[in-house]
Design an enzyme around this catalytic site. Structure first.
Site, PDB file in Angstrom:
ATOM      1  N   GLU A 279       0.605  -1.352  -0.019  1.00 59.16           N
ATOM      2  CA  GLU A 279       0.043  -0.079  -0.210  1.00 59.16           C
ATOM      3  C   GLU A 279       0.849   1.336   0.097  1.00 59.16           C
ATOM      4  O   GLU A 279       0.587   2.305  -0.564  1.00 59.16           O
ATOM      5  CB  GLU A 279      -0.896  -0.026   1.464  1.00 59.16           C
ATOM      6  CG  GLU A 279      -2.048  -1.137   1.085  1.00 59.16           C
ATOM      7  CD  GLU A 279      -2.742  -0.965  -0.094  1.00 59.16           C
ATOM      8  OE1 GLU A 279      -3.368   0.035  -0.374  1.00 59.16           O
ATOM      9  OE2 GLU A 279      -2.920  -2.087  -0.920  1.00 59.16           O
ATOM     10  N   TRP A 282       1.774   2.034  -3.414  1.00 62.62           N
ATOM     11  CA  TRP A 282       0.725   2.300  -4.383  1.00 62.62           C
ATOM     12  C   TRP A 282       0.785   3.803  -4.166  1.00 62.62           C
ATOM     13  O   TRP A 282       0.533   4.539  -5.367  1.00 62.62           O
ATOM     14  CB  TRP A 282      -0.742   1.999  -3.759  1.00 62.62           C
ATOM     15  CG  TRP A 282      -1.261   0.558  -4.550  1.00 62.62           C
ATOM     16  CD1 TRP A 282      -1.306  -0.482  -4.161  1.00 62.62           C
ATOM     17  CD2 TRP A 282      -1.715   0.554  -5.780  1.00 62.62           C
ATOM     18  NE1 TRP A 282      -2.057  -1.542  -4.844  1.00 62.62           N
ATOM     19  CE2 TRP A 282      -2.149  -0.752  -6.312  1.00 62.62           C
ATOM     20  CE3 TRP A 282      -2.029   1.501  -6.756  1.00 62.62           C
ATOM     21  CZ2 TRP A 282      -2.549  -1.295  -7.215  1.00 62.62           C
ATOM     22  CZ3 TRP A 282      -2.743   1.066  -8.144  1.00 62.62           C
ATOM     23  CH2 TRP A 282      -2.865  -0.322  -8.150  1.00 62.62           C
ATOM     24  N   TRP A 311     -20.618  11.596 -19.912  1.00 62.14           N
ATOM     25  CA  TRP A 311     -20.948  11.615 -18.637  1.00 62.14           C
ATOM     26  C   TRP A 311     -22.387  12.362 -18.549  1.00 62.14           C
ATOM     27  O   TRP A 311     -22.710  13.328 -19.256  1.00 62.14           O
ATOM     28  CB  TRP A 311     -20.049  12.340 -17.835  1.00 62.14           C
ATOM     29  CG  TRP A 311     -18.671  11.795 -17.712  1.00 62.14           C
ATOM     30  CD1 TRP A 311     -17.579  12.582 -18.438  1.00 62.14           C
ATOM     31  CD2 TRP A 311     -18.196  10.701 -17.233  1.00 62.14           C
ATOM     32  NE1 TRP A 311     -16.352  11.627 -18.147  1.00 62.14           N
ATOM     33  CE2 TRP A 311     -16.748  10.704 -17.445  1.00 62.14           C
ATOM     34  CE3 TRP A 311     -18.763   9.836 -16.398  1.00 62.14           C
ATOM     35  CZ2 TRP A 311     -16.092   9.480 -17.225  1.00 62.14           C
ATOM     36  CZ3 TRP A 311     -17.912   8.562 -15.991  1.00 62.14           C
ATOM     37  CH2 TRP A 311     -16.778   8.604 -16.196  1.00 62.14           C
ATOM     38  N   ASN A 346     -10.773   2.809   3.183  1.00 65.06           N
ATOM     39  CA  ASN A 346     -10.221   2.761   1.701  1.00 65.06           C
ATOM     40  C   ASN A 346     -11.299   1.863   0.841  1.00 65.06           C
ATOM     41  O   ASN A 346     -11.365   2.339  -0.211  1.00 65.06           O
ATOM     42  CB  ASN A 346      -8.962   2.208   1.601  1.00 65.06           C
ATOM     43  CG  ASN A 346      -8.468   2.158   0.170  1.00 65.06           C
ATOM     44  OD1 ASN A 346      -8.319   3.107  -0.324  1.00 65.06           O
ATOM     45  ND2 ASN A 346      -8.010   1.253  -0.264  1.00 65.06           N
ATOM     46  N   TRP A 364     -16.258  11.440 -12.853  1.00 60.09           N
ATOM     47  CA  TRP A 364     -15.456  11.204 -11.740  1.00 60.09           C
ATOM     48  C   TRP A 364     -14.730  12.148 -10.926  1.00 60.09           C
ATOM     49  O   TRP A 364     -14.450  12.474 -10.031  1.00 60.09           O
ATOM     50  CB  TRP A 364     -14.263   9.970 -12.239  1.00 60.09           C
ATOM     51  CG  TRP A 364     -13.289  10.349 -13.211  1.00 60.09           C
ATOM     52  CD1 TRP A 364     -13.487  10.188 -14.572  1.00 60.09           C
ATOM     53  CD2 TRP A 364     -12.043  11.322 -12.932  1.00 60.09           C
ATOM     54  NE1 TRP A 364     -12.351  10.755 -15.329  1.00 60.09           N
ATOM     55  CE2 TRP A 364     -11.669  11.355 -14.294  1.00 60.09           C
ATOM     56  CE3 TRP A 364     -11.582  11.807 -12.060  1.00 60.09           C
ATOM     57  CZ2 TRP A 364     -10.331  11.835 -14.558  1.00 60.09           C
ATOM     58  CZ3 TRP A 364     -10.427  12.195 -12.130  1.00 60.09           C
ATOM     59  CH2 TRP A 364      -9.721  12.291 -13.563  1.00 60.09           C
ATOM     60  N   TRP A 387      -9.491   7.818  -7.719  1.00 53.46           N
ATOM     61  CA  TRP A 387     -10.882   7.877  -8.629  1.00 53.46           C
ATOM     62  C   TRP A 387     -10.628   7.596 -10.024  1.00 53.46           C
ATOM     63  O   TRP A 387     -11.468   6.810 -10.461  1.00 53.46           O
ATOM     64  CB  TRP A 387     -11.107   9.377  -8.611  1.00 53.46           C
ATOM     65  CG  TRP A 387     -11.922   9.749  -7.633  1.00 53.46           C
ATOM     66  CD1 TRP A 387     -11.594  10.278  -6.204  1.00 53.46           C
ATOM     67  CD2 TRP A 387     -13.310   9.549  -7.338  1.00 53.46           C
ATOM     68  NE1 TRP A 387     -12.781  10.278  -5.342  1.00 53.46           N
ATOM     69  CE2 TRP A 387     -13.868   9.691  -5.968  1.00 53.46           C
ATOM     70  CE3 TRP A 387     -14.249   9.080  -8.460  1.00 53.46           C
ATOM     71  CZ2 TRP A 387     -14.916   9.848  -5.743  1.00 53.46           C
ATOM     72  CZ3 TRP A 387     -15.561   9.120  -7.862  1.00 53.46           C
ATOM     73  CH2 TRP A 387     -16.063   9.445  -6.464  1.00 53.46           C
TER      74      TRP A 387
END
Length: 470
Positions: A279, A282, A311, A346, A364, A387
């Protein structure tokens, strides 16, 4: 004074290369810039700005112990920062400025303008790397390009970290008492309301609090992190992200704490620890991507083709999403946790993001902005990366055909509905089966809304939209 250490998102004295190098250069002055208009333009959350100010006060105390005065530059936005910093250098006979790198496009433009202005005054500028384990741009593919897929990137990082782990930057020695004093730290700034004071105990300020939190995690919950990190009702994560985002603790300190609990093993040993280290990688991945792709700071999709997604404009659905009134209990629980804590588990971040971008087919970027405006741990690179992952527009994004079903996910990660009962208390009396998808009558009895979309139909719609992109 000979040097300035310009603090930004690195509010600590330990493991801080910019501070250490500045103080090695000569008598040092610390600086922090308060820019409320710029912060508002960046959608920084009130709870995050409050956290910054509280940690700035803690930093001032730590700097006082080193006899380093902390000066505050007040500049509504960053346009005036080069001139004001140059004036401060001139007033205190400073010949060198040290700072840790930041990778957002506005931050980079600010620093370029500052370097040019300082050069006019004969003041040197040195940038350090205190916010990442490995310098962005130093981990590249065989073609010399930034990785766009996490797994090979993480493998390359581990190889580098095995042979050259980040060194600990020692706490500088106390310098002679300075001829100038520190400025007062404001408790609030214009345009930002003070959040609920209960958040102060939830997110205590200072390096000691950050280190205590990560050490407590490493000594206990990290052992079960692999199995419990996706269970929102369990306190199974480190909750260190606000401290990393503000730089109250460094990623190097986090990695070394994890390695100490794993007998020095980076990619073997205890699975909970190696999973947590992943993590951390990441977080690095998203930083490195932003450094290599400035357009991400301007909210462009990593996959250009997804810029053509039609969208939907649906203000009512978006408002229901932000208010935690979508009619999907697990989604609403996550959104309500965000509004009360300034933080969200998360796993829930993925679920609420996917509902907005896939089932509601709302851009988004609206969700990304909403998160930044409310998160205490809002980090441009991580927030954008998360996102885009959920919306299938980014690097190493989830495949567009993977669309999480919130009801199925709810039963998997919150089987007894403990998380839902806490954050959606109107449903607390329902049994473990019904709480994930209440009946129409149960919703009426509880004053809880019907689901705002049909999951099956909207999943089909999203698949058709993405497939049409080719």
């Amino acid at each position: 004074m000979n040097a300035i250490c310009w603090f930004r998102t690195d509010l600590r004295v330990h493991d801080n290369p910019a501070l250490a190098e500045a103080m090695a250069y000569g008598p040092t002055l610390a600086v922090f810039v308060i820019s409320p208009v710029q912060w508002q333009a960046h959608r920084e959350a009130p709870v995050k700005v409050d956290f910054w100010l509280r940690n700035l006060a803690a930093l001032q105390q730590a700097l006082d112990a080193l006899n380093v005065p902390l000066k505050i530059i007040h500049s509504d936005d960053w346009q005036d920062v080069p001139e004001k910093l140059a004036a401060l250098c001139k007033a205190h006979a400073v010949t060198a400025v040290h700072a840790n790198a930041e990778w957002g496009i506005n931050e980079r433009r600010r620093d370029i303008a500052t370097v040019e202005r300082l050069d006019d005054e004969g003041v040197s500028w040195t940038v350090h790397h205190g916010s990442s384990l490995l310098i962005p741009g130093s981990v590249v593919t065989g073609k010399g390009e930034a990785y766009k897929v996490f797994t090979p990137y993480a493998r390359a990082c581990r190889e580098r970290l095995q042979s050259a782990p980040p060194r600990t930057v020692p706490l500088p020695h106390k310098q002679a008492k300075a001829p100038t004093s520190s400025d007062a730290i404001p408790k609030s700034v214009p345009g930002y309301h003070a959040p609920d004071r209960a958040l102060h105990s939830m997110w205590p300020a200072g390096e000691d609090a950050a280190l205590a939190r990560v050490e407590a995690f490493a000594n206990d919950a990290i052992a079960h992190y692999k199995t419990e990190r996706d269970v929102p009702a369990v306190d199974g994560t480190s909750r260190i992200s606000p401290y990393l985002a503000a730089g109250v603790i460094s990623p190097g300190q986090c990695l070394r704490t994890a390695l100490a609990a794993n007998h020095g093993e980076l990619d073997s040993g205890k699975q909970g620890i190696t999973t947590w280290i992943t993590e951390l990688l990441w977080r690095e991945f998203y930083q490195h991507l932003m450094a290599a792709n400035p357009s991400l700071s301007m909210h462009a999709p990593m996959k250009p083709a997804t810029g053509g997604i039609p969208w939907r404009d649906d203000p009512d659905a978006f408002d229901a999403w932000t208010a935690g009134r979508t009619g999907f209990p697990i989604i609403d629980a996550g959104m309500r946790q965000l509004m009360e804590m300034g933080w969200m588990h998360n796993r829930l971040r993925m679920l609420v993001a996917m509902l907005l971008s896939k089932n509601l087919l709302i851009d988004w970027r609206k969700g990304e902005a909403w998160f930044m405006a409310n998160l205490i741990d809002g980090d441009l690179a991580s927030n954008n990366g998360g996102w885009q992952w959920s919306a299938s527009t980014g690097a190493d994004a989830v495949p567009y055909f993977r669309i999480f079903n919130p009801e199925t996910q709810s039963r998997n990660i919150d089987p007894q509905g403990r998380y839902i009962r806490k954050w959606v208390p109107e449903l607390a009396d329902l049994n473990d089966r019904d709480i994930h998808a209440p009946s129409a009558q149960q919703r009426r009895d509880a004053g809880y809304p019907e689901a705002i979309v049909d999951l099956k139909a909207t999943r089909k719609r999203a698949l058709e939209v993405f497939k049409a992109l080719g």
